[in-house]
Design a protein around this motif. Structure first.
Motif, mmCIF file in Angstrom:
data_model
loop_
_atom_site.group_PDB
_atom_site.id
_atom_site.type_symbol
_atom_site.label_atom_id
_atom_site.label_comp_id
_atom_site.label_asym_id
_atom_site.label_seq_id
_atom_site.Cartn_x
_atom_site.Cartn_y
_atom_site.Cartn_z
ATOM 1 N N VAL A 165 32.104 39.777 45.545
ATOM 2 C CA VAL A 165 31.966 40.634 46.731
ATOM 3 C C VAL A 165 32.228 41.967 46.170
ATOM 4 C CG1 VAL A 165 32.351 39.490 49.015
ATOM 5 C CG2 VAL A 165 33.893 39.674 48.612
ATOM 6 N N ILE A 166 31.377 43.124 46.981
ATOM 7 C CA ILE A 166 32.491 44.892 46.121
ATOM 8 C C ILE A 166 32.240 45.098 47.439
ATOM 9 C CG2 ILE A 166 31.134 46.662 44.795
ATOM 10 C CD1 ILE A 166 29.671 44.768 43.593
ATOM 11 N N GLN A 167 33.633 46.399 47.076
ATOM 12 C CA GLN A 167 33.877 46.441 48.214
ATOM 13 C C GLN A 167 34.120 47.638 47.588
ATOM 14 O OE1 GLN A 167 36.007 43.487 51.922
ATOM 15 N NE2 GLN A 167 37.738 44.714 50.054
ATOM 16 N N GLU A 168 34.335 49.107 48.460
ATOM 17 C CA GLU A 168 34.807 50.509 47.799
ATOM 18 C C GLU A 168 35.774 51.179 48.797
ATOM 19 O OE1 GLU A 168 31.553 52.284 48.340
ATOM 20 O OE2 GLU A 168 30.896 51.994 46.800
ATOM 21 N N GLU A 218 48.080 53.296 44.253
ATOM 22 C CA GLU A 218 47.401 50.982 45.239
ATOM 23 C C GLU A 218 46.618 50.892 46.078
ATOM 24 O OE1 GLU A 218 51.168 49.817 46.110
ATOM 25 O OE2 GLU A 218 52.376 49.292 43.922
ATOM 26 N N ILE A 219 45.640 49.784 45.561
ATOM 27 C CA ILE A 219 44.757 49.351 46.799
ATOM 28 C C ILE A 219 45.083 47.744 47.226
ATOM 29 C CG2 ILE A 219 42.223 48.729 47.391
ATOM 30 C CD1 ILE A 219 41.487 50.744 45.462
ATOM 31 N N LYS A 220 44.697 47.575 48.723
ATOM 32 C CA LYS A 220 45.257 46.117 49.483
ATOM 33 C C LYS A 220 44.134 45.935 49.164
ATOM 34 C CE LYS A 220 48.193 43.950 52.389
ATOM 35 N NZ LYS A 220 49.257 44.499 53.175
ATOM 36 N N ALA A 221 43.504 44.695 48.370
ATOM 37 C CA ALA A 221 42.325 44.421 48.734
ATOM 38 C C ALA A 221 42.587 43.343 49.305
ATOM 39 C CB ALA A 221 41.827 44.004 47.373
ATOM 40 N N VAL A 231 46.845 43.522 45.826
ATOM 41 C CA VAL A 231 47.179 44.677 45.189
ATOM 42 C C VAL A 231 47.026 44.653 44.285
ATOM 43 C CG1 VAL A 231 49.523 46.000 45.205
ATOM 44 C CG2 VAL A 231 49.326 44.807 47.629
ATOM 45 N N VAL A 232 46.168 45.973 44.163
ATOM 46 C CA VAL A 232 45.670 46.139 42.302
ATOM 47 C C VAL A 232 46.320 47.962 42.521
ATOM 48 C CG1 VAL A 232 43.162 46.723 41.140
ATOM 49 C CG2 VAL A 232 43.099 45.037 43.285
ATOM 50 N N PRO A 233 46.688 48.462 41.554
ATOM 51 C CA PRO A 233 47.198 49.566 41.375
ATOM 52 C C PRO A 233 45.958 50.201 40.310
ATOM 53 C CG PRO A 233 47.985 47.528 38.904
ATOM 54 C CD PRO A 233 47.124 47.131 40.655
ATOM 55 N N ILE A 234 45.698 50.895 40.613
ATOM 56 C CA ILE A 234 45.049 51.930 40.605
ATOM 57 C C ILE A 234 46.081 53.551 39.685
ATOM 58 C CG2 ILE A 234 43.028 54.047 41.077
ATOM 59 C CD1 ILE A 234 42.381 51.034 41.564
ATOM 60 N N SER A 235 45.100 53.814 38.651
ATOM 61 C CA SER A 235 45.261 54.946 38.103
ATOM 62 C C SER A 235 44.967 56.047 37.454
ATOM 63 C CB SER A 235 46.977 55.459 37.046
ATOM 64 O OG SER A 235 46.530 54.346 36.368
ATOM 65 N N PHE A 236 44.852 57.064 37.276
ATOM 66 C CA PHE A 236 43.802 58.320 36.766
ATOM 67 C C PHE A 236 44.685 59.008 36.585
ATOM 68 C CE2 PHE A 236 43.262 59.784 41.575
ATOM 69 C CZ PHE A 236 43.137 61.061 41.084
ATOM 70 N N ALA A 237 44.389 60.415 34.976
ATOM 71 C CA ALA A 237 44.240 62.016 35.233
ATOM 72 C C ALA A 237 44.104 62.430 34.933
ATOM 73 C CB ALA A 237 45.325 61.521 33.267
ATOM 74 N N LEU A 238 44.333 63.447 35.356
ATOM 75 C CA LEU A 238 43.686 64.757 35.435
ATOM 76 C C LEU A 238 43.586 66.014 34.576
ATOM 77 C CD1 LEU A 238 41.008 66.542 36.883
ATOM 78 C CD2 LEU A 238 42.947 67.479 38.445
ATOM 79 N N GLU A 239 42.627 66.280 33.398
ATOM 80 C CA GLU A 239 43.149 67.453 32.228
ATOM 81 C C GLU A 239 42.273 68.654 32.180
ATOM 82 O OE1 GLU A 239 42.643 67.291 27.680
ATOM 83 O OE2 GLU A 239 41.346 65.709 28.653
ATOM 84 N N LEU A 240 43.240 68.742 32.420
ATOM 85 C CA LEU A 240 42.682 70.818 31.522
ATOM 86 C C LEU A 240 42.149 71.179 31.352
ATOM 87 C CD1 LEU A 240 41.587 73.429 33.592
ATOM 88 C CD2 LEU A 240 44.210 74.535 33.072
#
Length: 447
Positions: A165-168, A218-221, A231-240
């Motif tokens: 299944v795909i969940q957003e 974190e996403i608690k799927a 628990v799925v850890p999510i990370s991203f970065a924002l660059e200027l």
């Protein structure tokens, strides 16, 4: 009279000197200063605008569910997207106070408004040089004297013991653009700008600078068909990408003792942002966003103009100037009108002196008449008071006489009543005697 004219001439002379000195200076009379412990006075306080970057991070997870065990066995990121918006807020790290510099020869009207965040919203400033009017009034005094939805899609492979299944999921972050730039540590080179033979400087060796900021959540799927959650850890970065366009300079944060001529504010400029995943790979295209350029504050000058009335009407939106209307007549026209005004006033002085003398005599006569009328009124009042006193005394005598007559009548009536009572008593005694005699006769007859 000669002394008066000399005094006026000296006043005008010194005013002209002060005007010409003002022409050599800047004629500013609205000053902004950073608020500090040593500077907390002013007739208005405001903040500069800053940009808050709002990031909505959407992540699509593919969950593998063991239908027999009713357990999530695996989760993978299928896709992720970002929605980036900017909103303006007040930069409360430092406030500014507006001070007013008065001038006795100017009539100033100042109205500045801020919104509920403390950002300047509108302003109307009118300043008029009253030198000509003051001179005219001095001479003329002889004339007159006066404002996430959750989307779920399920996909199941037919005939298998597991399903996918795909969940957003989504998470919103908010950060100050200024803090993002300051975190990057970009420093302005020590070169001077716009010198002959020197090009505009760029940040040297920018590859060694930290030009991005990381975000973690974190996403608690979970799923209705699974008893567990993951628990799925999510990370991203924002660059200027264009950090060199926002150098941190001393001018961006003024010293507490700095006097800023006019109103200080900020303009908007483009920032180019790039999202990256935890592996450093770029996600999507570069995002172009209009943000507050805190590194380059601008000043809205507000000046006086000699001999004329100048009006500044300024409109702001979220602290940014969007219109500035200036109405300023010719100062030279106002200047040349002063000698004409003085000449007219001097020529009219003899006639005005005669008029004052006539008016004074007329006023004296009117005063004498008023005094005579007042005295006559006082005599009439005294006479009326005396007549009233006599009438009152006469009335008192009449009342006293009537009182005596009434007492006599009462005494006479009392005497008559007494006589009548005595007569009645005698008749009553005679009647009782006759009754007793009749009783005696009756007793004798019975015997």
């Amino acid at each position: 009279m000669e002394y008066f004219l000399k005094s006026i001439s000296i006043l005008v002379f010194f005013r002209l000197i002060s005007v010409f000195c003002g022409l050599l200076s800047d004629n500013f009379f609205i000053v902004s200063s950073p608020v500090s412990n040593s500077n907390t006075s002013g007739f208005l306080f405001y903040y500069l605008p800053e940009s808050l970057i709002q990031i909505e991070h959407k992540v699509s997870l593919k969950l593998t569910i063991d239908e027999q065990a009713k357990k999530i066995t695996q989760s993978n990121i299928v896709s992720q997207s970002f929605k980036t918006t900017e909103k303006v807020s007040a930069d409360t790290t430092i406030g500014y106070s507006v001070s007013y510099i008065s001038n006795p020869f100017h009539h100033d009207e100042i109205e500045l408004k801020t919104n509920e965040q403390g950002l300047i919203e509108s302003g109307t400033i009118a300043t008029e040089d009253k030198t000509s009017t003051i001179v005219e009034q001095l001479f003329g005094s002889l004339k007159e004297v006066a404002d996430a939805t959750k989307i779920q899609a399920e996909m199941q492979a037919p005939g298998s013991q597991t399903k996918e299944v795909i969940q957003e999921y989504s998470q919103t972050f908010e950060l100050s653009f200024q803090s993002l730039v300051q975190a990057n540590g970009v420093k302005k080179p020590q070169q001077e700008v716009n010198k002959p033979g020197v090009s505009n400087p760029k940040v040297q060796d920018s590859s060694n600078l930290i030009t991005q900021r990381s975000f973690n959540w974190e996403i608690k799927a979970s799923h209705d068909d699974a008893l567990n959650s993951e628990v799925v850890p999510i990370s991203f970065a924002l660059e200027l990408k264009n950090a060199e366009d926002f150098p941190i300079t001393q001018g961006a944060v003024p010293d507490a003792q700095t006097k800023i001529k006019g109103i200080i504010t900020r303009l908007k400029t483009n920032a180019f942002l790039q999202y990256k995943n935890d592996e450093g790979k770029e996600i999507g295209a570069v995002v172009q966003l209009m943000v507050c350029d805190f590194s380059n504050p601008v000043h809205v000058p507000i000046k006086r103009a000699p001999f004329v009335k100048r009006t500044d009407t300024i409109s702001f939106k979220e602290g940014f100037p969007i219109s500035h209307k200036v109405i300023q007549p010719s100062s030279y026209s106002g200047f040349v009108s002063i000698p004409v005004t003085i000449a007219k006033a001097i020529v009219s002085i003899p006639a005005q002196l005669l008029s004052i003398k006539i008016n004074t005599a007329k006023s004296q006569t009117e005063l004498n008449n008023a005094i005579a009328t007042l005295k006559s009124s006082e005599l009439s009042v005294e006479k009326s008071l005396k007549e009233q006193e006599l009438a009152i005394k006469k009335l008192e005598v009449d009342i006293k006489d009537k009182s005596i007559e009434m007492e006599k009548v009462v005494v006479s009536q009392e005497h008559s009543i007494k006589l009548e009572l005595q007569k009645n008593e005698k008749a009553l005694l005679q009647t009782e005697k006759e009754i007793q005699e009749l009783k005696n006769e009756i007793i004798k007859l019975k015997k």
